[in-house]
Write an enzyme that holds these catalytic residues in place. Structure first.
Site, mmCIF file in Angstrom:
data_model
loop_
_atom_site.group_PDB
_atom_site.id
_atom_site.type_symbol
_atom_site.label_atom_id
_atom_site.label_comp_id
_atom_site.label_asym_id
_atom_site.label_seq_id
_atom_site.Cartn_x
_atom_site.Cartn_y
_atom_site.Cartn_z
ATOM 1 N N ASP A 3 0.326 -13.142 7.196
ATOM 2 C CA ASP A 3 -1.161 -12.850 6.861
ATOM 3 C C ASP A 3 -2.190 -13.333 8.039
ATOM 4 O OD1 ASP A 3 -3.540 -13.258 5.404
ATOM 5 O OD2 ASP A 3 -2.836 -14.112 3.649
ATOM 6 N N ALA A 4 -3.065 -12.538 8.398
ATOM 7 C CA ALA A 4 -3.987 -12.863 9.397
ATOM 8 C C ALA A 4 -4.772 -13.955 9.196
ATOM 9 C CB ALA A 4 -5.071 -11.740 9.520
ATOM 10 N N GLU B 149 0.255 0.667 14.126
ATOM 11 C CA GLU B 149 0.683 1.770 14.927
ATOM 12 C C GLU B 149 1.187 1.262 16.373
ATOM 13 O OE1 GLU B 149 -2.384 1.710 13.562
ATOM 14 O OE2 GLU B 149 -3.070 3.866 13.326
ATOM 15 N N ASP C 86 -8.186 -4.661 13.708
ATOM 16 C CA ASP C 86 -8.028 -3.534 13.695
ATOM 17 C C ASP C 86 -7.211 -3.042 12.282
ATOM 18 O OD1 ASP C 86 -7.257 -0.761 14.237
ATOM 19 O OD2 ASP C 86 -5.547 -0.942 15.407
ATOM 20 N N GLN D 20 0.925 -1.137 -0.043
ATOM 21 C CA GLN D 20 0.050 -0.108 -0.137
ATOM 22 C C GLN D 20 0.744 1.114 0.161
ATOM 23 O OE1 GLN D 20 -2.181 -0.791 3.467
ATOM 24 N NE2 GLN D 20 -0.409 -1.545 4.372
ATOM 25 N N ASP E 238 0.275 -8.483 11.490
ATOM 26 C CA ASP E 238 0.310 -7.167 10.522
ATOM 27 C C ASP E 238 0.807 -7.917 9.263
ATOM 28 O OD1 ASP E 238 -0.556 -3.997 10.872
ATOM 29 O OD2 ASP E 238 0.109 -4.861 8.990
ATOM 30 N N HIS F 292 -8.725 3.970 19.767
ATOM 31 C CA HIS F 292 -8.262 2.625 20.595
ATOM 32 C C HIS F 292 -8.500 2.198 21.546
ATOM 33 C CE1 HIS F 292 -4.789 3.936 17.555
ATOM 34 N NE2 HIS F 292 -4.928 2.511 17.058
ATOM 35 N N PRO G 154 -5.047 -3.955 1.024
ATOM 36 C CA PRO G 154 -4.873 -5.310 1.685
ATOM 37 C C PRO G 154 -5.780 -6.054 2.350
ATOM 38 C CG PRO G 154 -3.645 -3.738 2.620
ATOM 39 C CD PRO G 154 -4.238 -2.888 1.780
HETATM 40 N N1 SPD Z 1 -6.592 1.253 12.123
HETATM 41 C C1 SPD Z 1 -7.702 1.273 11.365
HETATM 42 C C2 SPD Z 1 -8.876 2.413 11.581
HETATM 43 C C3 SPD Z 1 -9.221 2.876 10.114
HETATM 44 C C4 SPD Z 1 -10.101 4.089 10.377
HETATM 45 N N2 SPD Z 1 -10.009 4.650 9.000
HETATM 46 C C5 SPD Z 1 -10.764 6.272 9.279
HETATM 47 C C6 SPD Z 1 -11.038 6.543 7.897
HETATM 48 C C7 SPD Z 1 -11.504 8.075 8.157
HETATM 49 N N3 SPD Z 1 -12.317 8.747 7.077
#
Ligand code: SPD
Length: 317
Positions: free
Chosen positions: A145-146, A93, A163, A38, A113, A69, A172
């Site tokens: 790969d999850a 993150e 997440d 990506q 991830d 979170h 992906p």
């Molecule tokens: N960790 C993935 C969270 C994805 C949130 N996307 C937000 C897009 C806002 N327009």
């Protein structure tokens, strides 16, 4: 003229709908590269600190990530009550792992991830997000790969947190928002385990993805709750879907939740406490109506397609 006050060096234009753009004013671009999977940027914003952006979609920013979170992780942990083993799918993150580690009951958090370059860049440039979570002895990081990891671990996890980046067609993650994937999650969970997935915006113009995701999670788990948190930099209130075979108390006693948090976590919450959880589970009528009205189920053959990418541009100055 209002524009005369704007002082950003760059603008990141994120499409929220085909008709609405959230223009994030940037002061610095720290990372911008194409990984194997990506387009990745880590940027510094004028108003909300540093942020991770993938394929032009905002992931989280240091200024308001706690509004994403904390509600992503802790309702599932609380519904479980005493989680020991937690699996995080995505979460580059490191902030989702950070939240899981607040639980003293947790013995192991495994994060999977697919994009090692994103994880490495976040480790280096976003220490405010992971706060050392990758170095905690309870953390295991798998770059992979999850779907494959889920197949290996039947019945192993107390809580699984999905997440993932939003399911844009070229990205992906879109296959991981389907019934087929949720069935794998269910098999990987302990019998009384709890699953939660970030489940898209719940603004009226964009609620379809959320409604369909909740309906899809309901085909796999007997008890499902939808809830949402307002995250300013997302441009829409953000939805979550939590599924489990356990009973979910939709009117939790705030004092009992506060006692549980005090006993079983190291604290430090900015968003979540007993009153907040009680409020989160009171889902507005338009959201319930949207979920009731849409019976589309996402499958590998018909996965979701989420709208919009974005683009960062200099201001010419
Ligand atoms: N960790 C993935 C969270 C994805 C949130 N996307 C937000 C897009 C806002 N327009």
């Amino acid at each position: 003229m209002p524009g005369a006050e704007l002082r950003a060096d760059y603008w990141l234009n994120e499409y929220i709908t085909p008709w609405d753009i959230y223009q994030h004013g940037l002061t610095r671009i720290l990372v911008q590269k194409r990984t194997r999977f990506q387009e990745m940027s880590i940027v510094e914003t004028g108003a909300y600190g540093k942020a991770l952006v993938l394929d032009g979609k905002w992931q989280s920013s240091t200024g308001d990530e706690f509004l994403y979170h904390e509600p992503l992780v802790h309702p599932a942990m609380l519904v479980h009550g005493s989680p020991r083993r937690v699996l995080v799918l995505g979460g580059g993150e490191g902030a989702t792992v950070r939240e899981a580690l607040r639980w003293k009951t947790v013995e192991k958090v495994t994060m999977v991830d697919i994009d090692g370059e994103v994880v490495e860049a976040c480790r280096e440039h976003l220490p405010e997000m992971h706060q050392g979570a990758f170095d905690d002895p309870r953390t295991e990081l798998i770059i992979g790969d999850a779907l494959e990891v889920l197949d290996q671990d039947e019945g192993a996890w107390d809580v699984i947190v999905s997440d993932l980046s939003d399911p844009i067609e070229e990205g992906p993650s879109y296959k991981l928002f389907t019934r087929d994937y949720f069935e794998k999650v269910r098999r990987a969970l302990a019998k009384d385990g709890v699953f939660v997935v970030q489940a898209g915006p719940v603004a009226p113009a964009e609620i379809r993805l959320h409604a369909r995701l909740v309906r899809t999670v309901r085909t796999v788990f007997p008890n499902v709750v939808s809830y949402a948190s307002h995250v300013p930099t997302y441009g829409s209130p953000w939805g979550f879907a939590l599924g489990t075979a356990r009973e979910i108390d939709l009117r939790p006693d705030p004092e009992a939740i506060d006692r549980l948090l005090a006993e079983k976590t190291t604290g430090g919450f900015r968003f979540l406490d007993g009153r907040t959880l009680l409020g989160l589970f009171q889902v507005p009528k338009y959201v319930r109506d949207a979920i009731d009205a849409d019976d589309t189920i996402y499958t590998m053959d018909e996965p979701p397609t989420f709208f919009g990418t974005g683009v960062a541009e200099g201001n010419g100055g």
